[in-house]
Design an enzyme around this catalytic site. Structure first.
Site, PDB file in Angstrom:
ATOM      1  N   GLU A 115      -8.728  -9.343  56.745  1.00  0.00           N
ATOM      2  CA  GLU A 115      -8.357  -8.385  57.551  1.00  0.00           C
ATOM      3  C   GLU A 115      -9.127  -7.920  58.610  1.00  0.00           C
ATOM      4  O   GLU A 115      -8.650  -6.657  59.478  1.00  0.00           O
ATOM      5  CB  GLU A 115      -8.271  -7.233  56.545  1.00  0.00           C
ATOM      6  CG  GLU A 115      -8.661  -6.297  55.747  1.00  0.00           C
ATOM      7  CD  GLU A 115      -8.201  -6.318  54.913  1.00  0.00           C
ATOM      8  OE1 GLU A 115      -6.760  -5.026  55.174  1.00  0.00           O
ATOM      9  OE2 GLU A 115      -8.362  -5.311  53.485  1.00  0.00           O
ATOM     10  N   HIS A 119       4.738   4.556  56.183  1.00  0.00           N
ATOM     11  CA  HIS A 119       5.663   4.447  54.903  1.00  0.00           C
ATOM     12  C   HIS A 119       6.695   4.489  54.473  1.00  0.00           C
ATOM     13  O   HIS A 119       6.919   4.123  53.591  1.00  0.00           O
ATOM     14  CB  HIS A 119       4.569   6.041  54.296  1.00  0.00           C
ATOM     15  CG  HIS A 119       5.168   6.657  52.662  1.00  0.00           C
ATOM     16  ND1 HIS A 119       4.401   5.593  52.280  1.00  0.00           N
ATOM     17  CD2 HIS A 119       5.914   6.723  52.090  1.00  0.00           C
ATOM     18  CE1 HIS A 119       4.519   6.109  51.138  1.00  0.00           C
ATOM     19  NE2 HIS A 119       6.529   6.639  50.706  1.00  0.00           N
ATOM     20  N   ASP A 162      -3.826  -4.965  59.309  1.00  0.00           N
ATOM     21  CA  ASP A 162      -5.424  -3.779  59.456  1.00  0.00           C
ATOM     22  C   ASP A 162      -5.621  -5.391  60.410  1.00  0.00           C
ATOM     23  O   ASP A 162      -6.472  -4.914  61.125  1.00  0.00           O
ATOM     24  CB  ASP A 162      -5.873  -4.499  58.070  1.00  0.00           C
ATOM     25  CG  ASP A 162      -5.946  -2.213  57.623  1.00  0.00           C
ATOM     26  OD1 ASP A 162      -5.381  -1.531  59.033  1.00  0.00           O
ATOM     27  OD2 ASP A 162      -6.349  -2.655  56.386  1.00  0.00           O
TER      28      ASP A 162
END
Lengths: 87, 579
Positions: free
Chosen positions: B436, B194, B460
């Site tokens: 993904e 993040h 992903d």
């Protein structure tokens, strides 16, 4: 000592902003202010304690005031418990 | 004379640039005092009151500075902090503990505030749990006053510094004051954590995952952050300082040069055109998108609408946000991804059951299909906004064709309902899916018949192809965007789409990676969507590349056996392109 029970209508319950207004208003009265929910009773002049009640929309909350100016306190603070706050 | 205390740390260059300044270490471990008795109760009460006064003065100063610089709304948090200093149940309880139990001020403060922190942290409401952080913050500030040490928190930074922390939480990063924070370095984290993603969107130089050594950098120590190389130089020598000042100046100059490409189309050297778009995760990011010359939004994550609140956002609220974005983009394409919650992103108020493998669980489109009402609300808001710009709708995490068909069925139903209600809906909304999951890449030739476009989500796709949790540092070496397995899947997707005349974008980190861009251009990727800050450097890179040449090279690299050899090859070829 007088008391009354209210249903909280504010959509996101009683969080930072409503609590702030309630506690500030409670602080202007000389009487003792208590708020009760689900068997727990806290000091209505403390925002921290008010927050620990975790008041959500539709919760039943009892307001209890004791001392000087208790009539005015009940009507003003009761109004805040049922007020819808602009978020 | 040079100092001899200089040392270097290396980490992951998460957001490019240089920062030179004094370190500010964010203390995240709260101080825990031992149980102690007051020697003199009156004196102890006096110490406590002085510490509260000091905290109040500091907070008032920060509040007025925040209000002047960032407006009243941002300053409100400090109002709440100031109120805590007046709170009878907090302050009087501490005073009572000192007066009647003879506790010393530190211990009384610790005991009383911990009680509130625990009570608030255990509430099943995210907003209330966040209030626990306020109590922690304020009591930490009083504690610092009692101990006579400066209080460290992100919000109390008000001079230029390089921030040092174990990690930065979303609320830390939201509170960063970029007038003062020149850059940051964290002990833990990866390129896709993040804090790294936030740093790129804020365009602040950052190095993450620099290890525990980074946490030992003392506040006030001069540091240099070379966030191109991922190096932190602690207590640099005079030579190093002047060398890096020169490098920083050169880097800043290059960035000014890049600004010249702002309004140019993205053309390769041999005239092949691609589209460079931006990924955004909030309405605030729009400004950066417009400032960085994006040709559209390749990925609008809608999670921000659902997070940090206590109930689901309604149709009207969502509509207003989508409309605003479409209008601001003024006819440029905007790909809006339907809710992609689950995995590492939770919505506490939905009270979803805990899963032992959340990344493989009920998330993204799977969750939306299992809660059709939630999904329909979002689709209606999207349709209503569609007349205000160039909207494209994208479903995340499609694994099999049936999911796509079900999502499209709900989409069609809501569209027809709106039309029946007399609401205007755009007729030219393209509908696509994210690729993904390896299963979707392998079946791209079948899925393509049901969509208008694909967007490859590499973060992903790599995680699932390599079976390596992207949050787990122990397997972060498997984050290999240029590994032949990944490249082969990407090529399959592009070829499948090309056969049907559909377009393919990419909205993962890889789309802005200078080592991957030449290969993707060669393979024929149509749209590259990235952090806004990467757009201009990527445009400059593509202008130097020949599409024809890279079409050959990209075939060659597929025969290579490792990520490293492919990156090596790209580096060597792009360097020779430059000469």
């Amino acid at each position: 000592m007088i008391s009354q029970t209210y249903t909280v209508l504010n959509p996101s319950g009683f969080h930072a902003r409503p609590t702030k207004e309630f506690v500030q208003t409670a602080g202007t009265f000389p009487c003792k202010v208590s708020v009760m929910k689900g068997g727990k009773k806290v000091n209505g002049k403390s925002s921290l304690s008010m927050l620990t009640l975790g008041i959500q929309k539709n919760d039943e909350v009892t307001l209890e005031v004791d001392g000087e100016q208790e009539e005015q306190a009940l009507s003003q603070l009761g109004g805040l418990l049922t007020k819808i706050f602009e978020e | 004379m040079d100092k001899i205390t200089t040392y270097r740390l290396s980490g992951i260059a998460a957001s490019p640039g240089f920062a030179i300044g004094k370190a500010y270490r964010l203390q995240q471990e709260p101080y825990v005092p031992a149980e102690g008795k007051a020697a003199d109760i009156q004196n102890e009460l006096e110490r406590f009151r002085r510490a509260v006064d000091l905290a109040r003065q500091e907070l008032e100063k920060i509040r007025s500075m925040t209000e002047a610089r960032m407006g009243a709304a941002k300053a409100e948090i400090f109002e709440a902090h100031l109120m805590l200093l007046e709170d009878p149940d907090l302050i009087d309880a501490i005073i009572d503990k000192i007066e009647n139990e003879g506790a010393n001020a530190e211990f009384a403060l610790y005991e009383v505030s911990s009680g509130f922190i625990e009570a608030l942290s255990s509430m099943d409401n995210e907003l209330l749990r966040e209030r626990a952080a306020d109590v922690r913050d304020v009591s930490g500030r009083i504690m610092s006053g009692l101990r006579g040490v400066p209080y460290a928190s992100v919000s109390s930074i008000h001079e230029p510094c390089v921030l040092v922390a174990e990690d930065l939480t979303p609320s830390d990063t939201a509170q960063l004051n970029l007038d003062y924070v020149l850059g940051f370095v964290t002990e833990i984290g990866s390129r896709t954590s993040h804090s790294a993603i936030m740093a790129r969107s804020l365009e602040v130089p950052a190095i993450v995952g620099a290890g525990q050594e980074a946490g030992r950098i003392e506040t006030g120590t001069p540091v240099i952050l070379d966030a191109l190389e991922g190096t932190v130089i602690v207590d640099p020598t005079a030579e190093e300082l002047s060398m890096y000042q020169a490098r920083k100046a050169e880097y800043d100059e290059r960035r000014r040069e890049l600004r010249k490409l702002l309004d140019e189309p993205t053309l390769s050297q041999d005239g092949h055109r691609v589209e460079l778009a931006a990924n955004i995760g909030s309405v605030e990011d729009l400004q950066k998108v417009l400032e960085n010359g994006a040709e559209g939004i390749g990925l609008l994550r809608t999670e921000f609408l659902y997070m940090g609140r206590s109930s689901l956002p309604g149709e009207e609220e969502q509509f207003q946000v989508y409309k605003h974005v479409l209008e601001r983009m003024n006819g440029k394409p905007v790909v809006i991804r339907t809710l992609d919650i689950g995995g590492d992103k939770e919505l506490p108020y939905m009270k979803l059951p805990e899963e032992s493998n959340p990344f493989l669980g009920l998330r993204a489109v799977r969750l939306c299909l299992s809660k059709p009402d939630l999904f329909r609300t979002q689709l209606r808001a999207l349709f209503r906004a569609s007349v205000y710009g160039n909207l494209k709708i994208m479903f995340p995490m499609i694994a099999v064709r049936e999911e796509l068909l079900e999502a499209k069925r709900l989409l069609q139903e809501e569209k027809e309902k709106l039309i029946r209600e007399g609401t205007q809906v755009s007729d030219s909304i393209e509908v696509g899916i994210m690729i993904e999951i390896p299963a979707a890449a392998l079946a791209a030739d079948q899925l393509v018949k049901e969509v208008d476009f694909f967007s490859i989500g590499t973060n992903d796709l790599i995680q699932y192809t390599m079976a390596a949790d992207r949050m787990n540092e122990n397997v972060s070496y498997l984050y290999q965007p240029c590994h032949p397995s990944i490249l082969r899947l990407i090529r399959m997707v592009i070829q499948a789409a090309e056969k049907e005349g559909k377009w393919v974008g990419m909205c993962g980190e890889m789309a802005g990676d200078e080592n991957a861009v030449p290969i993707l251009l060669g393979m024929g990727l149509h749209e590259f969507s990235m952090s806004a800050g990467s757009i201009l450097p990527t445009r400059a890179l593509i202008k130097r590349l020949s599409r024809r040449e890279w079409a050959d090279y990209s075939e060659q690299v597929l025969a290579m056996s490792s990520n490293d050899s492919i990156v090596q090859f790209v580096k060597q070829k792009t360097r020779s392109d430059l000469t």
